[in-house]
Design an enzyme around this catalytic site. Structure first.
Site, PDB file in Angstrom:
ATOM      1  N   PHE A 187      24.408   5.320  -8.932  1.00 28.42           N
ATOM      2  CA  PHE A 187      25.168   6.313  -8.159  1.00 28.42           C
ATOM      3  C   PHE A 187      24.836   7.739  -8.627  1.00 28.42           C
ATOM      4  O   PHE A 187      24.261   8.544  -7.868  1.00 28.42           O
ATOM      5  CB  PHE A 187      26.665   5.994  -8.292  1.00 28.42           C
ATOM      6  CG  PHE A 187      27.593   7.113  -7.942  1.00 28.42           C
ATOM      7  CD1 PHE A 187      27.497   7.760  -6.720  1.00 28.42           C
ATOM      8  CD2 PHE A 187      28.574   7.513  -8.846  1.00 28.42           C
ATOM      9  CE1 PHE A 187      28.368   8.806  -6.405  1.00 28.42           C
ATOM     10  CE2 PHE A 187      29.446   8.546  -8.539  1.00 28.42           C
ATOM     11  CZ  PHE A 187      29.331   9.202  -7.322  1.00 28.42           C
ATOM     12  N   SER A 201      23.429   2.817 -17.475  1.00 26.39           N
ATOM     13  CA  SER A 201      24.675   2.311 -18.050  1.00 26.39           C
ATOM     14  C   SER A 201      25.399   1.479 -17.002  1.00 26.39           C
ATOM     15  O   SER A 201      25.156   1.632 -15.812  1.00 26.39           O
ATOM     16  CB  SER A 201      25.553   3.501 -18.444  1.00 26.39           C
ATOM     17  OG  SER A 201      26.648   3.064 -19.201  1.00 26.39           O
ATOM     18  N   TYR A 221      31.986  -0.732 -23.823  1.00 22.21           N
ATOM     19  CA  TYR A 221      31.514   0.511 -23.200  1.00 22.21           C
ATOM     20  C   TYR A 221      31.769   1.694 -24.127  1.00 22.21           C
ATOM     21  O   TYR A 221      30.859   2.440 -24.482  1.00 22.21           O
ATOM     22  CB  TYR A 221      32.240   0.705 -21.867  1.00 22.21           C
ATOM     23  CG  TYR A 221      31.763   1.885 -21.059  1.00 22.21           C
ATOM     24  CD1 TYR A 221      30.451   1.945 -20.584  1.00 22.21           C
ATOM     25  CD2 TYR A 221      32.626   2.932 -20.739  1.00 22.21           C
ATOM     26  CE1 TYR A 221      30.015   3.018 -19.825  1.00 22.21           C
ATOM     27  CE2 TYR A 221      32.202   3.999 -19.979  1.00 22.21           C
ATOM     28  CZ  TYR A 221      30.903   4.049 -19.512  1.00 22.21           C
ATOM     29  OH  TYR A 221      30.483   5.117 -18.751  1.00 22.21           O
TER      30      TYR A 221
END
Ligand code: UDP
Length: 311
Positions: A15, A79, A149
């Site tokens: 994105f 990521s 994360y």
């Protein structure tokens, strides 16, 4: 003719990465995009494939990266950034944040390139300081479900600073707060694409917990503008980029219902473990050193995002 500067971007088909590829090509850079397509999407970069200044390399940056030729900037964007994704792929998430960052730093060192790490507001965890300034060290649960994360990004920041100090690498670190816009996957799982998708299909909108938790949503074009400014700046300590206008999830759900004109109901679901109660960037530093602040209001950005989701 002067050679165009070459930018290598990991996760360039995702994105944020794909929006940045477009912005860089439009700003007279050549781009090499690396992606393993675990969450990236070829559709996002399809328009660039015919551009002579754009090259795609399908690879996993958690393995050794070998790219021939001159590279001026390495942007490590790869990521798994949606809680949905990092819950499904916790080991890949840890690897790309740690091994992937190490490999990307090694490449930057070999090429004598500038390195930019895409870090996250998640390094602040469920923050005890509000709004979050770069000087705050955070409040993270290392063994909770978000630990894969948060901790891999905290490691990524630490190894980036070590390369800066030991190898004198020209490094930058951006801490990105919640960002939204066109090209987010319909099944991304984050709150904005979830609510828009549900509203457009007249399905119930799923609010987790009581909906009183807050987030601050930045429109993608504002973010890429800030990223380019940071890439060209001299700042090597972390910089927050995000929109400082803070909303509760209840406010967001009502706004999405209003803007889509949907008749969907709201349903309440269990709040996931360690879901931060509030989040808002302090962007004093970005304003001062980059001359940057977001221009697009949540309502205007949501209108653009909704019309993209409709198409
Ligand atoms: N959330 C929600 N409904 C959804 C998806 C998310 O209420 O369908 C909430 C989630 O619990 C969190 C906030 O929205 O408090 C933002 O979640 P998101 O997954 O977008 O990203 P986060 O900021 O937590 O990384």
């Amino acid at each position: 003719m002067m050679r165009k500067k070459m930018v290598l971007i990991t996760g360039g088909a995702g994105f944020i990465g794909s929006h940045l590829c477009g912005k860089l090509l439009g700003s007279n850079y050549s781009v090499i995009c690396l992606d393993n397509f675990i969450t990236g999407n070829l559709e996002n970069i399809k328009p660039f494939l015919k551009d002579r200044d754009f090259r795609l390399e399908k690879c996993n940056v958690s393995n050794y990266i070998d790219i021939p030729g001159k590279i001026d900037y390495v942007l490590h964007c790869a990521s798994l950034a949606s809680p949905n994704d990092y819950l499904r792929f916790p080991i890949q998430t840890l690897k790309v944040g740690s091994l992937g960052t190490h490999n990307a730093l090694g490449l930057a060192k070999q090429k004598k390139a500038v390195f930019l790490l895409f870090s996250t507001s998640e390094v602040y965890g469920d923050p005890l300081v509000h709004p979050q300034k770069e000087s705050y060290w955070g409040h993270v649960n290392p063994v909770g479900i978000r630990g894969c994360y948060d901790e891999s990004k905290r490691f990524a920041e630490a190894i980036t600073m070590a390369y800066h100090r030991v190898h004198k690498l020209d490094t930058k670190i951006v801490r990105i707060f919640n960002t939204y816009g066109p090209k987010m996957r319909h099944n991304d799982g984050r709150v904005v694409p979830n609510f828009i998708g549900q509203a457009l299909k007249n399905k119930p909108l799923t609010v987790y917990g009581g909906g009183q938790q807050t987030r601050s949503f930045c429109y993608i074009d504002d973010l890429t503008d800030g990223l380019l400014r940071l890439m060209l700046s001299k700042e090597f300590e972390p910089v927050n980029l995000g929109n400082p206008c803070e909303f509760t999830i209840m406010q967001l759900v009502k706004l999405v219902l209003k803007l889509t004109g949907s008749k969907s109901k709201i349903v309440f679901k269990k709040l996931p473990q360690d879901d931060p109660q509030k989040r808002r960037p302090d962007i004093t530093k970005a304003k001062k050193i980059l001359g940057w602040k977001p221009q697009v209001s949540l309502e205007a950005g949501l209108r653009r995002t909704i019309s993209w989701f409709k198409g």
